[in-house]
Every structure is written in structure tokens, then in C-alpha cells.
Scaffold this motif. Structure first.
Motif, PDB file in Angstrom:
ATOM      1  N   ASP A 161      34.935   3.059 -37.169  1.00  0.00           N
ATOM      2  CA  ASP A 161      34.956   3.130 -36.113  1.00  0.00           C
ATOM      3  C   ASP A 161      33.794   3.917 -36.080  1.00  0.00           C
ATOM      4  O   ASP A 161      32.658   4.288 -35.122  1.00  0.00           O
ATOM      5  N   ARG A 194      29.220   4.819 -50.334  1.00  0.00           N
ATOM      6  CA  ARG A 194      28.563   4.560 -48.952  1.00  0.00           C
ATOM      7  C   ARG A 194      29.821   4.204 -47.080  1.00  0.00           C
ATOM      8  O   ARG A 194      30.097   3.215 -48.364  1.00  0.00           O
ATOM      9  N   VAL A 195      30.043   5.003 -46.579  1.00  0.00           N
ATOM     10  CA  VAL A 195      30.599   4.203 -45.589  1.00  0.00           C
ATOM     11  C   VAL A 195      29.895   3.774 -44.326  1.00  0.00           C
ATOM     12  O   VAL A 195      28.749   4.630 -43.753  1.00  0.00           O
ATOM     13  N   GLY A 196      30.096   2.869 -43.382  1.00  0.00           N
ATOM     14  CA  GLY A 196      29.441   2.911 -42.957  1.00  0.00           C
ATOM     15  C   GLY A 196      30.339   2.592 -40.737  1.00  0.00           C
ATOM     16  O   GLY A 196      31.347   2.840 -41.058  1.00  0.00           O
ATOM     17  N   ALA A 197      29.662   2.836 -40.190  1.00  0.00           N
ATOM     18  CA  ALA A 197      30.208   3.736 -39.028  1.00  0.00           C
ATOM     19  C   ALA A 197      29.399   3.287 -37.599  1.00  0.00           C
ATOM     20  O   ALA A 197      27.902   3.209 -37.468  1.00  0.00           O
ATOM     21  N   ARG A 198      29.992   2.499 -36.724  1.00  0.00           N
ATOM     22  CA  ARG A 198      28.930   2.718 -35.215  1.00  0.00           C
ATOM     23  C   ARG A 198      28.661   4.116 -35.112  1.00  0.00           C
ATOM     24  O   ARG A 198      27.983   3.755 -33.873  1.00  0.00           O
ATOM     25  N   GLY A 245      23.699   3.960 -39.461  1.00  0.00           N
ATOM     26  CA  GLY A 245      24.979   4.405 -39.598  1.00  0.00           C
ATOM     27  C   GLY A 245      25.220   3.900 -40.556  1.00  0.00           C
ATOM     28  O   GLY A 245      26.972   4.246 -40.652  1.00  0.00           O
ATOM     29  N   GLU A 246      24.893   4.440 -41.352  1.00  0.00           N
ATOM     30  CA  GLU A 246      25.459   4.233 -42.983  1.00  0.00           C
ATOM     31  C   GLU A 246      25.735   6.174 -43.189  1.00  0.00           C
ATOM     32  O   GLU A 246      24.646   6.702 -43.141  1.00  0.00           O
ATOM     33  N   SER A 292      36.158   3.408 -49.984  1.00  0.00           N
ATOM     34  CA  SER A 292      35.016   3.103 -50.964  1.00  0.00           C
ATOM     35  C   SER A 292      34.879   3.803 -51.787  1.00  0.00           C
ATOM     36  O   SER A 292      35.072   4.474 -52.363  1.00  0.00           O
ATOM     37  N   ASN A 331      32.431   0.412 -47.107  1.00  0.00           N
ATOM     38  CA  ASN A 331      32.894   0.098 -45.984  1.00  0.00           C
ATOM     39  C   ASN A 331      33.011   0.033 -44.217  1.00  0.00           C
ATOM     40  O   ASN A 331      31.842   0.641 -44.499  1.00  0.00           O
ATOM     41  N   THR A 332      33.248  -0.491 -43.453  1.00  0.00           N
ATOM     42  CA  THR A 332      33.188   0.436 -41.886  1.00  0.00           C
ATOM     43  C   THR A 332      33.926   0.244 -41.243  1.00  0.00           C
ATOM     44  O   THR A 332      34.957   0.501 -41.321  1.00  0.00           O
TER      45      THR A 332
END
Length: 528
Positions: A13, A278-282, A266-267, A4, A10-11
Motif C-alpha cells: 500500500d 523493485r517494489v510497487g505502491a499505491r 508508483g514503482e 522482492s 511486489n506491491t
């Protein structure tokens, strides 16, 4: 995977906070399984406390700056990740000079008769058999407990049943460890040598505080033998192998990336190259201390006992010498004395006195410490020229110097005072002062480097300078502990379902082991 930029995100796992050796192990396992993994490390390189460095300008010697020996790294992790790591076993277990003068105690794993003679020389012949008996019993403990470290958690009842020796369980788990040591040995010096395993990095009274027992347990179970081995190439070689495994598996490692906040949904927000990302993840894995994680989430230390403010209790001094120092005990070859762990001013009485002094807010006099010489076992950390000239490294690890000491004294002043106290303690057991043996670096400064708990807190983000990220926990749980989720079963749970511990703050963390990273990865994979 695209990183990002600016405020966009972005996302993936899995996002892993911190790039220490445990984080790298978790990243390698998860990337091998096909997960997209991003590791965010605040510093310019990964490895955390398990790094090597050219500590002295102009001198080609790569020292293990913080951590220095390996015992708890399971062979299964090395094999699973195909890590290019070589660990060398030391012939000598330890040497302990008598602080009053006279013969010292040399425990030689390669010569039992010589070891027995050394016990007799210090007037402790009866303790030789007791030493072997305790070693046999802790060996049974190690062979039983260590294989479970990379399996789902046992309950207390299951662990006790597996050990199948109630007397040993009581002595190590239920009762203060001082009892086992006092019952087993009569010599003040021998008792002190045995006790040090309960005090490394732990500020506790072994006569009343079971924190000393937990420290003792972790120090005697490594590898199923309790041996502490020398990593060829220094501690950095261990982290580099893990880094390479993670990258080869497809993990993305982002350095100079300081995480500023974590949202339980999850961020992760971090700064990289003067921009916010910023990055998202499960799933978010935390390789930082639980206390630091709580701050990133926005909680307080009062939210959970897991995030109580920790306290380190050690000072580490690295030295580069023109040769090994001479000993007062001329019957002992310095290469043998420093070939294992060199215990200085660590008799039972001295350790008790040092603890009382530190509780009262004073630097112990003398500082109890232990030393090891990496270059005797593995000269590859030195240039061929240095090794050929007889140069050696010494790593001194001082005990009972808790983070609470001199809270209003400047960092530089406290560091200088602790360094002077460690050198005075070392000089007291040698036949010559150490200072003239120090090399000079390119700037003409002596080759000595000291790291206090404050240095660890500032440089590595370890709250209180605690090398274990907090108090060590038993490698099993109480019989009524919840074990309904994969994170709970693997000892990596937090209050948030999608945030797991993967560092030394995990239940079976502590030391250079990779166990926290392995177990976090197993919990993620089990969850699916």
C-alpha cells in the motif's frame, strides 16, 4: 510480506523513502490502520538525524550525534502511538556570559527574583519586565498555533483571526523579526539572546529576511510553551520508540536499502545486499529532502520552488569532559550556567558582525554558538562510573557557518578549522581552556567530535547540510492556495498525486517533531 529479490517486484500500500523519525511515525500510523507499509532506509539503522551513538571508542557515553533537544513533538503523537518517551524540563532557561567580562545573564525559570536580579546585574533592569512580556505574547502565539500543527492547514486569514492579536501577528509574521526585538529590549546582550531563536540552522538577515521570522516561530511554539526538553536516554531513545511502534504495528523496515529511482506511476527501485529490487505502491511517501526527491524522480532543481537547492548554516561539536569548566563569573554555578542553554558570543552586535563575515566568505571570529549539557539533566547517557566521576557532555551548536564557506577547501581541513574556531570562541568566555578537560578515548584521542554541513550532506543525505530539508515555511497557507486534495490540506503535496512528503520538507516539518509523518499519514487515510 515478501521482499522482492533481483529484478522482480511486489506491491504494498505504502512505500516510505528514508527511515528518519518522521518516516517511522508515518509508518506506525499507517500500519496501525491496516495498510501494508515498507520503509526503505539507506543507512544501517533507522532514525536519521535523531540518533544516539557511542561517539568515542572505549568510552561508555551515548551522545545525541546530530539533533539533541525536543520541543515540537506533539503529545498527541506520543499518545496515539503509545511511545515510550520521557522528556525532562530544564529548570534554567539560559545563561549568557558578557563577552567583555563582568556578570552574565542567568534566566532561572524556578526563581523569578533571581532572574530580575541578574538582569539588573548586567545593567538591563528595564529589560526584565520586557522579557516577561515578550514571553507572555509568544506564549499566546504558541498556545494558538501549536495545536493546529496536527490538523488540516489553516489559511493565512484563518490563522490571523484565530490569533486575534494583530500587533503580534504583524511583529512575528509580516515584519522582520529584528523590529520586535529592537523595540522590546535595550541591552545588546538581551537582544542577542532573543534573536538566537530566529537563527538556529537558518542563514538570514533578521532585519530584512522573513526566513528568520519563520525560524523564530518554530522555536517559540513547541508544545504550546516553547520549552525545549531533554529526551531521557538521548535522541536515539525517541527514534527507537518510534521504530518499535512501527514494527509492532506491522510495518516492514528495510535498512541498507538505497533508493536509486522513483517512478511517478508508483514503482521504487532500490539496492539491497548488492541486488536491485523493485517494489510497487499505491502511495509513496518521501522522508528525504524535496531536493533529493526531485533527483530520484528524475527532475531538476528548476522544476519547482520546493526543490530549490537548500543551504545549512551550522556546525555541531560534541565534547566529553572530565568536569564542567569554570566560569569567569564566579557568582554563577557552572551547573546552573550549563543547565539550560549557554549562549556564547551571541550579543546582538556579535550576531550582526558574524553574519556579515559569513556573507563575505569568512568563518566568523568569534563564532556565535550555544551549548547545552545533556548529562546534567539526564545522566543515563553515561555509564554509572562516568556519571559518578563528574564527567559531563557538552553539545555546541555554532551559528552563521553556511554551507557556502570555503567551497574548494577539503572536508577535513574545513572541519578542523571550524572546530578550532568553535573552541576558541568557547575558551573566550570561560575561566580556563576547554582542551585539558577533554577525556581521552581508547586510542588516546581527545573526546571531541565535529559535524559540519558537509558531514550532514554526506552522512545523512541532507542537501547543503540543511537540518530542515530546506527553508522553513509558515504553518498556514496563503488565502488563495489550493486545498482541494487531502495532500494539499495536510501540507504534504508534491507535483505527483501519489507521492507525498512525510519528512522535514513538508510544510510543517523541521525539528524532531513527527509532524511531517503524522500529517502525511492523515492525508493517506483521508484519501482512503
Amino acid at each position: 510480506m515478501q521482499r522482492s529479490t533481483g529484478s522482480t517486484g511486489n506491491t504494498v500500500d505504502v512505500v516510505i523513502i528514508g527511515g528518519g523519525h518522521n518516516a517511522l511515525v508515518a509508518a506506525a500510523y499507517l500500519a496501525q490502520s491496516g495498510r501494508t507499509v515498507t520503509v526503505l532506509e539507506r543507512l544501517a539503522d533507522v532514525g536519521g538525524a535523531a540518533v544516539s551513538t557511542d561517539a568515542f571508542p572505549g568510552i561508555d557515553a551515548r551522545l545525541s550525534r546530530y539533533s539533541y533537544l525536543v520541543s515540537l513533538l506533539p503529545r498527541t503523537i506520543i499518545d496515539d502511538l503509545r511511545l515510550d518517551i520521557r522528556l525532562l524540563r530544564r529548570r534554567y532557561s539560559s545563561y549568557t556570559p558578557d563577552p567583555r567580562g563582568g556578570p552574565g545573564l542567568l534566566i532561572d525559570n524556578g526563581d523569578l527574583a533571581a532572574t530580575d536580579a541578574s538582569f539588573a546585574a548586567i545593567g538591563a533592569a528595564g529589560d526584565a519586565a520586557a522579557w516577561r512580556e515578550v514571553a507572555e505574547r509568544t506564549g499566546h502565539l504558541a498556545r494558538t498555533v501549536f495545536p493546529t500543527m496536527t490538523e488540516p492547514l489553516l489559511t493565512r486569514a484563518e490563522a490571523r483571526s484565530m490569533l486575534a492579536e494583530d500587533t503580534l501577528w504583524g511583529a512575528v509574521v509580516d515584519e522582520p523579526i529584528a523590529g520586535l526585538i529592537e523595540r522590546s529590549f535595550s541591552s545588546d546582550l538581551v537582544r542577542g539572546v532573543a534573536l538566537t531563536d530566529a537563527l538556529i540552522g537558518t542563514f538570514a538577515d533578521p532585519a530584512s529576511d522573513l526566513a528568520a521570522n519563520r525560524c523564530y516561530l518554530y522555536h517559540v511554539i513547541g508544545g504550546g510553551t516553547g520549552d525545549w526538553d531533554v529526551p531521557v536516554g538521548g535522541m536515539g531513545a525517541v527514534s527507537w520508540a518510534m521504530r518499535d511502534a512501527a514494527r509492532s504495528a506491522g510495518a516492514t523496515l528495510v535498512t541498507n536499502a538505497e533508493v536509486t529511482s522513483i517512478h511517478p506511476d508508483g514503482e521504487v527501485v532500490y539496492r539491497h545486499r548488492d541486488e536491485e529490487h523493485r517494489v510497487g505502491a499505491r502511495t509513496i511517501l518521501s522522508g528525504v529532502a524535496p531536493h533529493a526527491l526531485a533527483r530520484l524522480i528524475g527532475g531538476t532543481a528548476a522544476d519547482s520552488p520546493l526543490v530549490a537547492s537548500p543551504e545549512g548554516a551550522q556546525v555541531k561539536v560534541n565534547l566529553l569532559l572530565s568536569r564542567l569548566p569554570r566560569l569567569k563569573d564566579t557568582a554563577i554555578d557552572p551547573a546552573a550556567a550549563f543547565g539550560g542553554t549557554f549562549h556564547m558570543n551571541q550579543t546582538w552586535t556579535q550576531l550582526q558582525s558574524a553574519f556579515r563575515e559569513a556573507v563575505a566568505g569568512r568563518v566568523p571570529d568569534p563564532v556565535p554558538a550555544e551549548i547545552y549539557c545533556h548529562s546534567l539533566t539526564d545522566p543515563t547517557i553515561l555509564s554509572p562510573e562516568l556519571a559518578a566521576s563528574g564527567v559531563h557532555t557538552l553539545t555546541v551548536f555554532g551559528l552563521h557557518t553556511p554551507h557556502r564557506l570555503a567551497p574548494h577547501e577539503s572536508d577535513d581541513s574545513l572541519r578542523a578549522r571550524l572546530q578550532a574556531a568553535v573552541i576558541a570562541s568557547l575558551d573566550s568566555v570561560l575561566a580556563e581552556p576547554i582542551d585539558p578537560l577533554l577525556l581521552k578515548d581508547a586510542a588516546g584521542s581527545p573526546t571531541i567530535e565535529t559535524k559540519t554541513t558537509r558531514d550532514l550532506e554526506h552522512a545523512l543525505g541532507l542537501p547543503g547540510g540543511n537540518i530542515f530539508h530546506g527553508g522553513l515555511e509558515w504553518p498556514f497557507v496563503d488565502d488563495d492556495a489550493p486545498l482541494s486534495t487531502p495532500a494539499e490540506r495536510w501540507g504534504v503535496a508534491t507535483a505527483h498525486e501519489n507521492i507525498l512528503l512525510c519528512g522535514s520538507g513538508a510544510r510543517r516539518g523541521g525539528g524532531v517533531s513527527g509532524i511531517g509523518g503524522h500529517n502525511a499519514a492523515m492525508a493517506v487515510l483521508e484519501r482512503g
